[in-house]
Design an enzyme around this catalytic site. Structure first.
Site, PDB file in Angstrom:
ATOM      1  N   HIS A   2      12.243  36.830   4.967  1.00 50.19           N
ATOM      2  CA  HIS A   2      13.403  36.236   4.304  1.00 50.19           C
ATOM      3  C   HIS A   2      14.499  35.965   5.333  1.00 50.19           C
ATOM      4  CE1 HIS A   2      16.362  35.454   1.199  1.00 50.19           C
ATOM      5  NE2 HIS A   2      17.197  36.253   1.846  1.00 50.19           N
TER       6      HIS A   2
ATOM      7  N   GLY B   1       0.830  -1.212   0.000  1.00 49.12           N
ATOM      8  CA  GLY B   1       0.000   0.000   0.000  1.00 49.12           C
ATOM      9  C   GLY B   1       0.858   1.253   0.000  1.00 49.12           C
TER      10      GLY B   1
END
Ligand SMILES: Cc1cc2nc3c(=O)[nH]c(=O)nc-3n(C[C@H](O)[C@H](O)[C@H](O)COP(=O)(O)OP(=O)(O)OC[C@H]3O[C@@H](n4cnc5c(N)ncnc54)[C@H](O)[C@@H]3O)c2cc1C
Length: 436
Positions: A423, A165
């Protein structure tokens, strides 16, 4: 108002606490540990292991010899569970909450029996969760075939692990055990792993995992497990994988048996209990939330369904959007998704454009040596509305949250272009996708 809740997973206990905080008298019944699957055999133990797997990878990249003491790791996992469970126990101390331990069975829509004692309520919420499903194939009950619950309490790292799976649970386990040293093979029936995710994500995650050394076979049908061999069919050719442990990760099924739902008339199917948008079942005053409804089997969906059901019970409204649910996969690298996929939009004939940025151009990702991955934003080309976001890369599960909020608010690409991202942060991948 008396409320009775069956199950103390995130759907059950969070709703109980919220109801008590709003002055409702609550009885909560559970036959398992507080916190349900999520805390004891799901989200939390797996994420503890995923965190260590990530540490191992980071050490390896930094050239530091990495070795995990598996016994200590499992002790740590257990300590995390117990710490969080202690928090829930404290919450259950609210004087409006009565916690009953045992298996609940309906007598009628307003009466639930636990060990021969009847509890009556004006409203009942079923939050009984789900359990691992299996494949009806020869050998599925062999001693070396484990469910995720069992694999999470294994006492040593298997040399070879075969995961049947390639969905969320299977891939997370594959990623963790590969980092811990197992030789891992994943067998997936569909053409791609993570079949319901954006195809770009599925394909690139597969490549990334293969690059790390995980073998992934897609489009195969597992036929039998014979001792240490998992036999599967690939395009008509029978093949076998040699393994020590097999993880059966072929989905989960709703816990509906033993509640006596047929006698009280609550409608359910193989998928789970049928509910409307307010989580009402076919029987007045009986609600169902979480995995037992068979909708998205995620802890946060269970909690928010509980919130919606409680609001309905208290005749209050909310603006929860069940079409904007983030879903994350804590593999290495992580994958996260929210909103509509590119394929889904195309099927619906929506005129879209997809915008991308890459982790390799993100300053923070480069400094972290986490340059693998991308961020894809799906936008309606006619009106600029944001429709979906799909991210693979470091901390994708955290990065996706901003997109969930924007999608919830119905934001457009120009709104997103005006959002300032700090940033250097990984979150800049979102701005970069639409500002390129
Ligand atoms: C390995 C694994 C990893 C996962 N990772 C994540 C993840 O990272 N993020 C995420 O969002 N989701 C994850 N999930 C899914 C998440 O655990 C479930 O979606 C969530 O636990 C569902 O909550 P619930 O309240 O519906 O049910 P559950 O958490 O399953 O709780 C139901 C409780 O009800 C009890 N119960 C059942 N029947 C009865 C009865 N008749 N009487 C009394 N009590 C009863 C059960 O014992 C159980 O304790 C993971 C699941 C697994 C298995």
């Amino acid at each position: 108002m008396r409320l009775l809740i069956i199950g103390a997973g995130p759907g059950g206990y969070e709703t109980a606490v919220s109801a008590a905080n709003r002055g409702v008298e609550v009885t909560i019944v559970t036959d398992g540990e507080l916190g349900g699957t999520c805390l004891n055999e799901g989200c939390i133990p797996t994420k503890t292991l995923c965190h260590y797997a990530e540490l191992m990878e980071q050490n390896r990249k930094a050239g530091i010899e990495a070795h995990v003491d598996f016994t200590r790791l499992m002790e740590r996992k257990q300590a995390v569970i117990e710490q969080l469970r202690g928090g829930i126990e404290m919450l259950m101390g609210n004087k409006l909450i009565t916690l009953v331990r045992g298996k609940a069975v309906f007598r009628d829509a307003h009466t639930v029996s636990v060990d021969g004692i009847d509890y009556k309520a004006d409203k009942v919420i079923i939050a009984t969760g789900s359990k691992s499903a299996s494949l009806p194939i020869p050998g599925e009950s062999n001693a070396n075939v484990l469910t995720s619950d069992k694999l999470l309490s294994i006492d040593s790292v298997p040399e070879r692990l075969c995961v049947v799976g390639g969905g969320v649970i299977g891939l997370e386990m594959a990623s963790v055990f590969q980092s811990l040293g197992s030789e891992v093979t994943v067998l997936e029936y569909f053409r791609e792993i993570l079949p319901r995710f954006d195809t770009d994500l599925s394909k690139r995650l597969k490549q990334a995992m293969q690059k790390r050394g995980i073998k992934i076979e897609t489009g195969v049908e597992v036929k039998a497990i014979e001792g240490n061999r998992v036999l599967f069919d690939k395009k008509g050719t029978e093949t076998a994988v040699e393994t020590d442990v097999v993880l059966m990760a072929v989905g989960r099924k709703a816990n509906v048996a033993s509640l006596n739902l047929d006698d009280i008339g609550v409608r359910y199917s193989n998928k789970g209990i049928e509910v409307d948008e307010n989580l009402r079942t076919s029987v007045p005053d009986v609600y169902a939330v979480g995995d037992v409804t068979g909708h998205m089997m995620l802890a946060h969906v269970a909690s928010f369904q509980g919130r919606r059901a409680l609001n309905d019970i208290l005749s209050e409204t909310d603006n929860i959007r069940f079409d904007m649910v983030p879903a994350d996969v804590f593999t290495l690298p992580e994958v996260a998704t929210v909103g509509m996929t590119e394929d889904e939009c195309k099927e619906k004939g929506i005129n879209i454009k997809c915008m991308k940025s890459f982790f390799r151009t993100n300053g923070k990702a480069v400094s972290m040596d986490e340059t693998e991955g991308f961020c894809k934003i799906v936008v309606n080309a006619d009106d600029g509305k944001l429709l979906g976001a799909h991210i693979m890369g470091a901390h994708a599960a955290d990065v996706i949250q901003e997109m969930t909020a924007l999608l919830y608010m119905g934001a457009t690409i120009s709104d997103l272009r005006d959002v300032i991202h700090a940033h250097p942060t990984l979150g800049e991948v979102i701005g970069a996708a639409v500002n390129n």
